[in-house]
Design a protein around this motif. Structure first.
Motif, PDB file in Angstrom:
ATOM      1  N   ALA A 195       0.848  -1.204   0.000  1.00 21.34           N
ATOM      2  CA  ALA A 195       0.000   0.000   0.000  1.00 21.34           C
ATOM      3  C   ALA A 195       0.881   1.252   0.000  1.00 21.34           C
ATOM      4  O   ALA A 195       0.610   2.205  -0.748  1.00 21.34           O
ATOM      5  N   LYS A 196       1.926   1.246   0.790  1.00 20.61           N
ATOM      6  CA  LYS A 196       2.849   2.382   0.823  1.00 20.61           C
ATOM      7  C   LYS A 196       3.552   2.523  -0.528  1.00 20.61           C
ATOM      8  O   LYS A 196       3.638   3.617  -1.082  1.00 20.61           O
ATOM      9  N   GLN A 197       4.025   1.403  -1.064  1.00 22.90           N
ATOM     10  CA  GLN A 197       4.707   1.378  -2.360  1.00 22.90           C
ATOM     11  C   GLN A 197       3.801   1.919  -3.468  1.00 22.90           C
ATOM     12  O   GLN A 197       4.264   2.593  -4.388  1.00 22.90           O
ATOM     13  N   GLU A 198       2.500   1.653  -3.371  1.00 20.89           N
ATOM     14  CA  GLU A 198       1.529   2.073  -4.381  1.00 20.89           C
ATOM     15  C   GLU A 198       0.982   3.475  -4.139  1.00 20.89           C
ATOM     16  O   GLU A 198       0.128   3.952  -4.884  1.00 20.89           O
ATOM     17  N   GLY A 199       1.432   4.133  -3.072  1.00 18.45           N
ATOM     18  CA  GLY A 199       0.996   5.495  -2.796  1.00 18.45           C
ATOM     19  C   GLY A 199      -0.400   5.600  -2.218  1.00 18.45           C
ATOM     20  O   GLY A 199      -1.071   6.617  -2.389  1.00 18.45           O
ATOM     21  N   LEU A 200      -0.841   4.567  -1.522  1.00 21.00           N
ATOM     22  CA  LEU A 200      -2.197   4.567  -0.946  1.00 21.00           C
ATOM     23  C   LEU A 200      -2.194   5.163   0.464  1.00 21.00           C
ATOM     24  O   LEU A 200      -2.771   4.601   1.396  1.00 21.00           O
ATOM     25  N   ASP A 201      -1.572   6.324   0.598  1.00 18.89           N
ATOM     26  CA  ASP A 201      -1.435   6.972   1.896  1.00 18.89           C
ATOM     27  C   ASP A 201      -2.758   7.427   2.493  1.00 18.89           C
ATOM     28  O   ASP A 201      -2.872   7.589   3.702  1.00 18.89           O
ATOM     29  N   ASP A 202      -3.777   7.629   1.648  1.00 14.32           N
ATOM     30  CA  ASP A 202      -5.065   8.107   2.151  1.00 14.32           C
ATOM     31  C   ASP A 202      -6.033   6.964   2.463  1.00 14.32           C
ATOM     32  O   ASP A 202      -7.180   7.196   2.794  1.00 14.32           O
ATOM     33  N   GLY A 203      -5.571   5.729   2.358  1.00 15.58           N
ATOM     34  CA  GLY A 203      -6.391   4.593   2.758  1.00 15.58           C
ATOM     35  C   GLY A 203      -6.500   3.507   1.707  1.00 15.58           C
ATOM     36  O   GLY A 203      -6.229   3.734   0.527  1.00 15.58           O
ATOM     37  N   PHE A 204      -6.894   2.349   2.167  1.00 13.53           N
ATOM     38  CA  PHE A 204      -7.052   1.184   1.308  1.00 13.53           C
ATOM     39  C   PHE A 204      -7.938   0.178   2.017  1.00 13.53           C
ATOM     40  O   PHE A 204      -8.285   0.352   3.187  1.00 13.53           O
ATOM     41  N   ARG A 205      -8.310  -0.870   1.316  1.00 17.74           N
ATOM     42  CA  ARG A 205      -9.136  -1.925   1.902  1.00 17.74           C
ATOM     43  C   ARG A 205      -8.440  -3.266   1.692  1.00 17.74           C
ATOM     44  O   ARG A 205      -7.860  -3.510   0.648  1.00 17.74           O
ATOM     45  N   ILE A 206      -8.556  -4.123   2.703  1.00 21.71           N
ATOM     46  CA  ILE A 206      -8.068  -5.496   2.645  1.00 21.71           C
ATOM     47  C   ILE A 206      -9.297  -6.403   2.626  1.00 21.71           C
ATOM     48  O   ILE A 206     -10.204  -6.236   3.440  1.00 21.71           O
ATOM     49  N   VAL A 207      -9.311  -7.371   1.706  1.00 20.55           N
ATOM     50  CA  VAL A 207     -10.419  -8.309   1.616  1.00 20.55           C
ATOM     51  C   VAL A 207      -9.856  -9.725   1.587  1.00 20.55           C
ATOM     52  O   VAL A 207      -8.909 -10.006   0.847  1.00 20.55           O
ATOM     53  N   ILE A 208     -10.459 -10.603   2.400  1.00 17.77           N
ATOM     54  CA  ILE A 208     -10.159 -12.030   2.349  1.00 17.77           C
ATOM     55  C   ILE A 208     -11.494 -12.741   2.178  1.00 17.77           C
ATOM     56  O   ILE A 208     -12.326 -12.723   3.086  1.00 17.77           O
ATOM     57  N   ASN A 209     -11.704 -13.322   1.017  1.00 18.11           N
ATOM     58  CA  ASN A 209     -12.923 -14.083   0.759  1.00 18.11           C
ATOM     59  C   ASN A 209     -12.733 -15.495   1.305  1.00 18.11           C
ATOM     60  O   ASN A 209     -11.654 -16.065   1.176  1.00 18.11           O
ATOM     61  N   ASP A 210     -13.792 -16.057   1.898  1.00 14.34           N
ATOM     62  CA  ASP A 210     -13.676 -17.410   2.448  1.00 14.34           C
ATOM     63  C   ASP A 210     -14.930 -18.219   2.122  1.00 14.34           C
ATOM     64  O   ASP A 210     -16.034 -17.830   2.500  1.00 14.34           O
ATOM     65  N   GLY A 211     -14.729 -19.310   1.419  1.00 15.63           N
ATOM     66  CA  GLY A 211     -15.823 -20.224   1.103  1.00 15.63           C
ATOM     67  C   GLY A 211     -16.740 -19.698   0.023  1.00 15.63           C
ATOM     68  O   GLY A 211     -16.636 -18.548  -0.411  1.00 15.63           O
ATOM     69  N   PRO A 212     -17.662 -20.547  -0.425  1.00 15.57           N
ATOM     70  CA  PRO A 212     -18.564 -20.169  -1.521  1.00 15.57           C
ATOM     71  C   PRO A 212     -19.405 -18.929  -1.223  1.00 15.57           C
ATOM     72  O   PRO A 212     -19.530 -18.047  -2.064  1.00 15.57           O
ATOM     73  N   LYS A 213     -19.968 -18.830  -0.034  1.00 11.38           N
ATOM     74  CA  LYS A 213     -20.795 -17.658   0.287  1.00 11.38           C
ATOM     75  C   LYS A 213     -19.958 -16.406   0.514  1.00 11.38           C
ATOM     76  O   LYS A 213     -20.478 -15.298   0.459  1.00 11.38           O
ATOM     77  N   GLY A 214     -18.674 -16.586   0.758  1.00 17.70           N
ATOM     78  CA  GLY A 214     -17.758 -15.454   0.871  1.00 17.70           C
ATOM     79  C   GLY A 214     -17.154 -15.081  -0.479  1.00 17.70           C
ATOM     80  O   GLY A 214     -16.302 -14.211  -0.562  1.00 17.70           O
ATOM     81  N   CYS A 215     -17.592 -15.757  -1.537  1.00 16.12           N
ATOM     82  CA  CYS A 215     -17.171 -15.499  -2.914  1.00 16.12           C
ATOM     83  C   CYS A 215     -15.705 -15.877  -3.175  1.00 16.12           C
ATOM     84  O   CYS A 215     -15.042 -15.273  -4.008  1.00 16.12           O
ATOM     85  N   GLN A 216     -15.211 -16.908  -2.467  1.00 14.43           N
ATOM     86  CA  GLN A 216     -13.853 -17.379  -2.715  1.00 14.43           C
ATOM     87  C   GLN A 216     -13.853 -18.249  -3.962  1.00 14.43           C
ATOM     88  O   GLN A 216     -14.612 -19.213  -4.058  1.00 14.43           O
ATOM     89  N   SER A 217     -13.009 -17.907  -4.931  1.00 18.03           N
ATOM     90  CA  SER A 217     -12.968 -18.683  -6.173  1.00 18.03           C
ATOM     91  C   SER A 217     -11.654 -19.444  -6.358  1.00 18.03           C
ATOM     92  O   SER A 217     -11.567 -20.306  -7.215  1.00 18.03           O
ATOM     93  N   VAL A 218     -10.627 -19.121  -5.572  1.00 14.37           N
ATOM     94  CA  VAL A 218      -9.363 -19.863  -5.603  1.00 14.37           C
ATOM     95  C   VAL A 218      -9.061 -20.305  -4.175  1.00 14.37           C
ATOM     96  O   VAL A 218      -8.969 -19.468  -3.274  1.00 14.37           O
ATOM     97  N   TYR A 219      -8.911 -21.611  -3.991  1.00 17.37           N
ATOM     98  CA  TYR A 219      -8.702 -22.159  -2.655  1.00 17.37           C
ATOM     99  C   TYR A 219      -7.222 -22.259  -2.320  1.00 17.37           C
ATOM    100  O   TYR A 219      -6.640 -23.325  -2.183  1.00 17.37           O
ATOM    101  N   HIS A 220      -6.626 -21.094  -2.220  1.00 19.86           N
ATOM    102  CA  HIS A 220      -5.251 -20.855  -1.776  1.00 19.86           C
ATOM    103  C   HIS A 220      -5.381 -19.501  -1.088  1.00 19.86           C
ATOM    104  O   HIS A 220      -5.680 -18.508  -1.771  1.00 19.86           O
ATOM    105  N   ILE A 221      -5.244 -19.459   0.232  1.00 21.68           N
ATOM    106  CA  ILE A 221      -5.528 -18.203   0.942  1.00 21.68           C
ATOM    107  C   ILE A 221      -4.874 -17.029   0.224  1.00 21.68           C
ATOM    108  O   ILE A 221      -3.747 -17.144  -0.249  1.00 21.68           O
ATOM    109  N   HIS A 222      -5.599 -15.949   0.125  1.00 18.16           N
ATOM    110  CA  HIS A 222      -5.065 -14.754  -0.515  1.00 18.16           C
ATOM    111  C   HIS A 222      -5.759 -13.514   0.021  1.00 18.16           C
ATOM    112  O   HIS A 222      -6.894 -13.560   0.461  1.00 18.16           O
ATOM    113  N   VAL A 223      -5.018 -12.432  -0.029  1.00 22.05           N
ATOM    114  CA  VAL A 223      -5.489 -11.135   0.441  1.00 22.05           C
ATOM    115  C   VAL A 223      -5.611 -10.224  -0.772  1.00 22.05           C
ATOM    116  O   VAL A 223      -4.690 -10.151  -1.587  1.00 22.05           O
ATOM    117  N   HIS A 224      -6.747  -9.551  -0.885  1.00 20.27           N
ATOM    118  CA  HIS A 224      -6.917  -8.532  -1.923  1.00 20.27           C
ATOM    119  C   HIS A 224      -6.618  -7.179  -1.285  1.00 20.27           C
ATOM    120  O   HIS A 224      -7.198  -6.832  -0.255  1.00 20.27           O
TER     121      HIS A 224
END
Length: 146
Positions: A105-134
């Motif tokens: 986030a710092k490298q990308e210049g997101l000094d004014d804020g950002f969001r972290i998303v972790i989808n989990d399971g089908p109802k959480g809209c997870q489409s790749v079953y390898h933990i990942h952070v958006h």
């Protein structure tokens, strides 16, 4: 209809279609030992890498949901297909994923804020079953998220 309203309407239709396809992908996904992320880590599938060390790998999402949309994954999955599968042995890598998100986030210049998303399971809209952070940023986020 004003041109601004037409643009907004067109954008909402595009977002709705993207959300529907993400939902369909999540419902169709199944956990497996080898995922598309393994192919990306192994450089079998090209990606735009933004960060890499001995523990994590981060690349730009090919279907970005924000001006900055980066996916951060552990290089070694160690059974961590989703957050709901986390065990005490995963504490270090989970912390590393979030700390890496902060560095990027710092490298990308997101000094004014950002969001972290972790989808989990089908109802959480997870489409790749390898933990990942958006990591999402570069625009005003809305609440509730969806």
């Amino acid at each position: 209809m004003s041109s601004r309203l037409a643009v907004l309407s067109s954008h909402l239709i595009h977002v709705s279609a993207a959300m529907a396809s993400e939902k369909e992908a999540a419902l169709a996904a199944t956990p497996s030992d080898f995922t598309i992320f393994d192919k990306i880590i192994n450089k079998e599938i090209p990606s735009t890498v933004v960060y890499e060390d001995d523990k994590v790998f981060a690349f730009r999402d090919i279907q970005p949901q924000a001006p900055v949309h980066i996916v951060i994954i552990p290089i070694v999955k160690d059974g961590l297909s989703g957050l709901s599968k986390a065990e005490e042995r995963h504490i270090d890598i989970l912390g590393r994923l979030l700390y890496t998100a902060k560095l990027i986030a710092k490298q990308e210049g997101l000094d004014d804020g950002f969001r972290i998303v972790i989808n989990d399971g089908p109802k959480g809209c997870q489409s790749v079953y390898h933990i990942h952070v958006h990591l999402l940023g570069g625009r005003q986020m809305n609440w509730p998220p969806g």
